[in-house]
Design a protein around this motif. Structure first.
Motif, short mmCIF file in Angstrom:
data_model
loop_
_atom_site.label_atom_id
_atom_site.label_comp_id
_atom_site.label_asym_id
_atom_site.label_seq_id
_atom_site.Cartn_x
_atom_site.Cartn_y
_atom_site.Cartn_z
N THR A 244 18.01 13.06 -4.40
CA THR A 244 18.68 12.94 -3.11
C THR A 244 17.85 13.60 -2.00
OG1 THR A 244 20.85 12.97 -4.21
CG2 THR A 244 20.79 13.49 -1.84
N GLN A 245 17.32 14.79 -2.29
CA GLN A 245 16.51 15.49 -1.29
C GLN A 245 15.20 14.76 -1.02
OE1 GLN A 245 16.04 19.69 -2.11
NE2 GLN A 245 18.12 19.85 -2.95
N ALA A 246 14.61 14.18 -2.09
CA ALA A 246 13.36 13.45 -1.92
C ALA A 246 13.56 12.20 -1.07
CB ALA A 246 12.78 13.08 -3.28
N LEU A 247 14.68 11.50 -1.30
CA LEU A 247 14.97 10.30 -0.49
C LEU A 247 15.23 10.68 0.97
CD1 LEU A 247 17.32 8.30 -2.91
CD2 LEU A 247 15.02 7.61 -2.14
N ALA A 248 15.81 11.85 1.17
CA ALA A 248 16.11 12.28 2.54
C ALA A 248 14.84 12.54 3.33
CB ALA A 248 16.99 13.53 2.51
N ALA A 249 13.73 12.77 2.64
CA ALA A 249 12.46 13.04 3.33
C ALA A 249 11.79 11.75 3.81
CB ALA A 249 11.51 13.79 2.38
N LEU A 250 12.33 10.56 3.44
CA LEU A 250 11.71 9.29 3.81
C LEU A 250 12.36 8.71 5.07
CD1 LEU A 250 11.61 7.59 0.25
CD2 LEU A 250 9.78 8.92 1.37
N ASP A 251 11.61 7.85 5.76
CA ASP A 251 12.21 7.11 6.87
C ASP A 251 13.12 6.03 6.29
OD1 ASP A 251 10.63 4.42 6.68
OD2 ASP A 251 9.09 6.01 6.56
N ASP A 252 13.91 5.41 7.16
CA ASP A 252 14.92 4.46 6.69
C ASP A 252 14.31 3.29 5.91
OD1 ASP A 252 16.80 6.04 7.85
OD2 ASP A 252 16.99 4.85 9.69
N ARG A 253 13.22 2.71 6.44
CA ARG A 253 12.62 1.57 5.77
C ARG A 253 12.06 1.93 4.40
NH1 ARG A 253 7.58 -1.74 8.35
NH2 ARG A 253 6.64 0.31 8.03
N SER A 254 11.34 3.03 4.36
CA SER A 254 10.76 3.46 3.07
C SER A 254 11.86 3.77 2.06
CB SER A 254 9.88 4.69 3.28
OG SER A 254 8.79 4.40 4.13
N ARG A 255 12.93 4.44 2.54
CA ARG A 255 14.03 4.78 1.64
C ARG A 255 14.68 3.52 1.08
NH1 ARG A 255 16.13 8.24 4.51
NH2 ARG A 255 17.67 7.02 5.65
N ARG A 256 14.90 2.51 1.95
CA ARG A 256 15.53 1.27 1.50
C ARG A 256 14.67 0.54 0.49
NH1 ARG A 256 16.73 -3.99 3.50
NH2 ARG A 256 18.28 -4.86 2.04
N ILE A 289 4.57 -4.29 1.78
CA ILE A 289 5.74 -3.66 1.15
C ILE A 289 5.29 -2.78 -0.01
CG2 ILE A 289 7.87 -4.09 -0.14
CD1 ILE A 289 8.12 -4.64 2.85
N ARG A 290 4.33 -3.28 -0.77
CA ARG A 290 3.83 -2.51 -1.92
C ARG A 290 3.17 -1.22 -1.45
NH1 ARG A 290 -0.34 -1.11 -4.65
NH2 ARG A 290 -1.76 -2.03 -3.11
N GLN A 291 2.41 -1.28 -0.37
CA GLN A 291 1.75 -0.09 0.16
C GLN A 291 2.78 0.94 0.63
OE1 GLN A 291 -0.81 -1.61 3.24
NE2 GLN A 291 -2.32 -2.46 1.80
N ILE A 292 3.82 0.45 1.32
CA ILE A 292 4.89 1.35 1.79
C ILE A 292 5.57 2.01 0.58
CG2 ILE A 292 7.11 1.46 2.97
CD1 ILE A 292 6.12 -0.84 4.76
N GLU A 293 5.79 1.21 -0.44
CA GLU A 293 6.44 1.72 -1.65
C GLU A 293 5.60 2.81 -2.31
OE1 GLU A 293 7.74 0.09 -6.10
OE2 GLU A 293 6.84 -1.27 -4.64
N VAL A 294 4.30 2.59 -2.44
CA VAL A 294 3.42 3.58 -3.06
C VAL A 294 3.40 4.88 -2.25
CG1 VAL A 294 1.01 4.11 -3.64
CG2 VAL A 294 1.97 1.86 -4.20
N ALA A 295 3.28 4.75 -0.93
CA ALA A 295 3.26 5.93 -0.08
C ALA A 295 4.58 6.70 -0.16
CB ALA A 295 2.98 5.52 1.37
N ALA A 296 5.69 5.97 -0.23
CA ALA A 296 7.01 6.62 -0.31
C ALA A 296 7.17 7.38 -1.62
CB ALA A 296 8.11 5.57 -0.16
N LEU A 297 6.71 6.79 -2.71
CA LEU A 297 6.82 7.46 -4.01
C LEU A 297 5.98 8.73 -4.06
CD1 LEU A 297 6.78 4.37 -6.43
CD2 LEU A 297 8.74 5.81 -5.82
N LYS A 298 4.79 8.69 -3.46
CA LYS A 298 3.96 9.89 -3.40
C LYS A 298 4.65 11.00 -2.61
CE LYS A 298 -0.63 7.75 -3.80
NZ LYS A 298 -1.93 7.52 -3.10
N LYS A 299 5.28 10.61 -1.49
CA LYS A 299 5.98 11.59 -0.67
C LYS A 299 7.19 12.18 -1.42
CE LYS A 299 7.59 12.16 4.09
NZ LYS A 299 7.79 11.50 5.38
N MET A 300 7.86 11.34 -2.16
CA MET A 300 9.00 11.81 -2.95
C MET A 300 8.56 12.78 -4.06
SD MET A 300 11.40 8.41 -3.41
CE MET A 300 12.55 9.33 -4.45
N ARG A 301 7.42 12.46 -4.67
CA ARG A 301 6.92 13.31 -5.74
C ARG A 301 6.61 14.72 -5.23
NH1 ARG A 301 3.23 10.12 -7.13
NH2 ARG A 301 4.50 8.90 -8.57
N LYS A 302 6.01 14.78 -4.04
CA LYS A 302 5.70 16.09 -3.45
C LYS A 302 6.99 16.84 -3.10
CE LYS A 302 1.18 14.91 -1.49
NZ LYS A 302 0.37 14.79 -0.26
#
Length: 307
Positions: A244-256, A289-302
């Motif tokens: 939940t906290q990791a998703l909160a760190a993303l912008d709306d599009r990346s989170r969706r 979309i794939r690039q956004i997804e990869v970047a979002a997952l990296k941000k969530m991991r951190k």
């Protein structure tokens, strides 16, 4: 000038100097069998000194000269699966008790008097250690325990060669044993069942390869082991609050995009939207979309690493 010492001379100075550690069983047995026996006169004299003056050296020589007796008696109890060294140690305790109570004035040799004490200590040790569950709690049961094995062998021998390998007693044989030992047939059957059952070691007997596997490996309950408990708490936290906290760190599009691609499950178990469906919705290419997804997952991991 060099003075040649004999076993007797050594025993007079230090009765135990001739006896090696029982840890080396073969050397111990060899040594005690070489210890000179006492004559009746010597035994009586030593007994009188011990009784009158509490002479420790006299007690030591009496014990020393009868250690071979303990070794001989211990061999009679090798069938119970206990180390002979332990049986000898317990028998030695009984021998020392006998020496302490020995009265040469009664006209009885120490060997006859000590035999009872040696066997008594060994019996007690076997009953305490042969099984975790008590097998003999009354006098009659103890008699049954220590006589059933030899009586069983005798009955099997009388039955002839064709019955030699039969493991259990017949009903008639059970009755014979019960009558001779003055116990109930049911007690004979129960004792035979207990004595016939094999023990399974919980701990591994060796440290080599598959042979080291033992029941303890799968009987142990590690669910409450501290490390496992901490790991489970961490995992539960990450699967709920951490995500939940990791998703909160993303912008709306990346989170969706992440939710549609990884966290959403439809009723038909087909999962969320595909790359192409999301690309069409946002008006970009599937690769974007794939690039956004990869970047979002990296941000969530951190973000999760800091939780």
């Amino acid at each position: 000038m060099n003075i040649k010492t004999t076993p007797t001379a050594v025993a007079l100075r230090d009765p135990w100097a001739m006896v090696p550690s029982i840890g080396n069983l073969d050397a111990y047995i060899t040594a005690v069998n070489r210890i000179p026996l006492l004559t009746p006169e010597e035994e009586s004299e030593l007994g009188r000194k011990l009784q009158a003056d509490g002479d420790v050296q006299s007690a030591g020589r009496l014990v020393l000269s009868h250690l071979r007796l303990v070794v001989s008696v211990s061999r009679q109890y090798m069938g119970y699966g206990l180390p002979q060294g332990d049986l000898i140690q317990e028998g030695n305790v009984g021998l020392m008790k006998a020496v302490k109570r020995f009265d040469p004035g009664q006209g009885v040799r120490l060997v006859s008097y000590a035999l009872h004490w040696i066997k008594a200590e060994i019996h007690e040790y076997i009953l305490k250690n042969w099984r975790m569950v008590k097998v003999a709690t009354t006098k009659s049961q103890r008699k049954l325990f220590f006589n059933l094995r030899s009586m069983k062998q005798g009955l099997k021998s009388q039955a002839g060669d064709t019955e030699t390998f039969r493991n259990t007693l017949t009903p008639d044989e059970v009755d014979v044993v019960a009558q001779q030992l003055n116990v109930k047939p049911e007690e004979v059957i129960e004792m035979e069942t207990r004595m016939s059952g094999g023990d399974v070691a919980l701990e591994p007997q060796t440290d080599d390869g598959e042979e080291s596997y033992a029941p303890i490996a799968y009987l142990a309950d590690d669910t409450h082991e501290p490390t496992r408990v901490l790991e489970a708490r961490k995992r539960d936290h990450l699967s709920s609050d951490g995500i939940t906290q990791a998703l909160a760190a993303l912008d709306d599009r990346s989170r969706r995009i992440v939710e549609e691609r990884w966290l959403k499950v439809n009723d038909d178990s087909s999962g969320g939207m595909t790359l192409h469906e999301l690309a069409s919705e946002y008006g970009v290419s599937a690769e974007r979309i794939r690039q956004i997804e990869v970047a979002a997952l990296k941000k969530m991991r951190k973000a999760i690493e800091t939780v």
